[in-house]
Write a protein that holds these residues in place. Sequence first.
Motif, PDB file in Angstrom:
ATOM      1  N   HIS A   9      -1.061  13.644   8.430  1.00 19.35           N
ATOM      2  CA  HIS A   9      -0.458  12.939   9.557  1.00 19.35           C
ATOM      3  C   HIS A   9      -0.012  11.518   9.204  1.00 19.35           C
ATOM      4  CE1 HIS A   9      -1.561  16.293  11.988  1.00 19.35           C
ATOM      5  NE2 HIS A   9      -2.870  16.040  11.998  1.00 19.35           N
ATOM      6  N   VAL A  10      -0.636  10.920   8.188  1.00 21.11           N
ATOM      7  CA  VAL A  10      -0.262   9.547   7.809  1.00 21.11           C
ATOM      8  C   VAL A  10      -0.234   9.429   6.299  1.00 21.11           C
ATOM      9  CG1 VAL A  10      -1.283   8.503   9.890  1.00 21.11           C
ATOM     10  CG2 VAL A  10      -2.664   8.754   7.823  1.00 21.11           C
ATOM     11  N   GLU A  11       0.456   8.387   5.825  1.00 19.14           N
ATOM     12  CA  GLU A  11       0.408   8.020   4.416  1.00 19.14           C
ATOM     13  C   GLU A  11      -0.447   6.769   4.285  1.00 19.14           C
ATOM     14  OE1 GLU A  11       4.217   7.540   2.663  1.00 19.14           O
ATOM     15  OE2 GLU A  11       4.880   9.591   3.099  1.00 19.14           O
ATOM     16  N   VAL A  12      -1.136   6.656   3.156  1.00 17.89           N
ATOM     17  CA  VAL A  12      -1.994   5.495   2.926  1.00 17.89           C
ATOM     18  C   VAL A  12      -1.213   4.501   2.066  1.00 17.89           C
ATOM     19  CG1 VAL A  12      -4.202   4.677   2.016  1.00 17.89           C
ATOM     20  CG2 VAL A  12      -4.041   6.949   3.039  1.00 17.89           C
ATOM     21  N   THR A  13      -0.680   3.492   2.715  1.00 22.64           N
ATOM     22  CA  THR A  13       0.130   2.495   2.005  1.00 22.64           C
ATOM     23  C   THR A  13      -0.562   1.145   1.894  1.00 22.64           C
ATOM     24  OG1 THR A  13       1.202   1.919   4.101  1.00 22.64           O
ATOM     25  CG2 THR A  13       2.279   3.585   2.729  1.00 22.64           C
ATOM     26  N   GLU A  14      -1.548   0.892   2.758  1.00 24.00           N
ATOM     27  CA  GLU A  14      -2.271  -0.373   2.743  1.00 24.00           C
ATOM     28  C   GLU A  14      -3.170  -0.444   1.501  1.00 24.00           C
ATOM     29  OE1 GLU A  14      -3.829  -3.972   3.967  1.00 24.00           O
ATOM     30  OE2 GLU A  14      -2.364  -2.843   5.152  1.00 24.00           O
ATOM     31  N   PRO A  15      -3.027  -1.479   0.640  1.00 25.18           N
ATOM     32  CA  PRO A  15      -3.852  -1.582  -0.570  1.00 25.18           C
ATOM     33  C   PRO A  15      -5.347  -1.550  -0.285  1.00 25.18           C
ATOM     34  CG  PRO A  15      -2.047  -3.148  -0.669  1.00 25.18           C
ATOM     35  CD  PRO A  15      -2.017  -2.555   0.706  1.00 25.18           C
ATOM     36  N   GLY A  16      -5.770  -2.154   0.827  1.00 26.60           N
ATOM     37  CA  GLY A  16      -7.189  -2.144   1.165  1.00 26.60           C
ATOM     38  C   GLY A  16      -7.695  -0.738   1.431  1.00 26.60           C
ATOM     39  N   TYR A  17      -6.897   0.061   2.148  1.00 28.67           N
ATOM     40  CA  TYR A  17      -7.284   1.450   2.401  1.00 28.67           C
ATOM     41  C   TYR A  17      -7.259   2.266   1.104  1.00 28.67           C
ATOM     42  CZ  TYR A  17      -7.635   1.538   7.501  1.00 28.67           C
ATOM     43  OH  TYR A  17      -8.054   1.363   8.790  1.00 28.67           O
ATOM     44  N   GLN A  18      -6.262   2.015   0.255  1.00 23.81           N
ATOM     45  CA  GLN A  18      -6.204   2.729  -1.020  1.00 23.81           C
ATOM     46  C   GLN A  18      -7.466   2.465  -1.844  1.00 23.81           C
ATOM     47  OE1 GLN A  18      -2.537   1.551  -2.874  1.00 23.81           O
ATOM     48  NE2 GLN A  18      -1.258   2.710  -1.430  1.00 23.81           N
ATOM     49  N   ARG A  19      -7.921   1.220  -1.812  1.00 23.54           N
ATOM     50  CA  ARG A  19      -9.147   0.878  -2.537  1.00 23.54           C
ATOM     51  C   ARG A  19     -10.359   1.624  -1.954  1.00 23.54           C
ATOM     52  NH1 ARG A  19     -11.622  -5.247  -2.559  1.00 23.54           N
ATOM     53  NH2 ARG A  19     -13.724  -4.709  -3.201  1.00 23.54           N
TER      54      ARG A  19
END
Length: 340
Positions: A9-19
Amino acid sequence: MISRWENGHVEVTEPGYQRLFREVYGRSNEELGFPPEVTSQSAEELRDRLVVARNIDTAMLDLFQRQVNDLRSSDRHFGAQVVLDQLNNLVRQIEDVRVFSVSSKHRERLAAILTDARTLAGWTALDRGSQLQAWQYHEDAKVSAREADSPQLLAHATAQQAVILLDIGEPAAAVELLEYARYVAENRAPSLLQSWLAAAHGEGLAAAGHRDASLRAFDDASSLLPANPVDPEMPFLLLNDGQLVRWRGNALLRLGDPDAITQLEAAVADLVRPERSAVRGLTNTYVDLAFAYAAAGDGRGALEYARKARQLATRIGSDRQRQRLANLELPVPRGGRDIA
């Protein structure tokens, strides 16, 4: 966020979330399908992890060891079913700290605790019937034992790993590992560990069909066993005269010796005492007795101990013992009628 991402449903683009996702999944950006990390973010993450590891003190190290000891106590009373997942998580937590610690003193202590946790996790994995996972845990334990510069931890992990080889029908390879374990510990380990290693060697020799050498190893184990077989420096060892009787009985069973029943019955009488009880050892002894009575042609005795063993194995989630019981062949009584 994880649920929405996993369901597309979403893409993870926020660097904090990627971490955070990297930490949760234990994977790199590339493995998760995210853009490669930029250098500055990677360096910042490394600094954060170094800071966490730097803040580890003696009290935290003591806490890690207490957690391992508490899980060991739970395992002895309730079996692997309730502790394996907790051990898996604890091993990962200690490893994360060790990897980013630059203090040689702390790394050595962390490596020792990690070895203890890994051998316990490997033993519980074996009891759950996962030989491959158990093997890998013991391989990792030997690596951390070397970093801890501890011959006794290395010898213990090596000897315990040999049990996996016995379980999969590789007694010659098991004896080779056990001989190496005794060599590692020779003149460098307390008599309690020397006794435990001798008994483990005796079991391996029995499985390989070396009767005289096996019995000599058990004689060595008895002579090496200290009067007070409790060492706070080695909480991973559970050994006393009753345990040695149980172990010798197991070896006699492997050797086809009818005296196995006498030894194992004496071991059961000892193991059912509350202060000596270890549920996995008791389960193992019940299974041994089922096989011993079956070998002696006593189907009723075999059936009775198989019933007790199956009840305990089910309660503690011991797939290892259930697999052994599945191979039990009851003797056919006179007249050819099955035993009820």
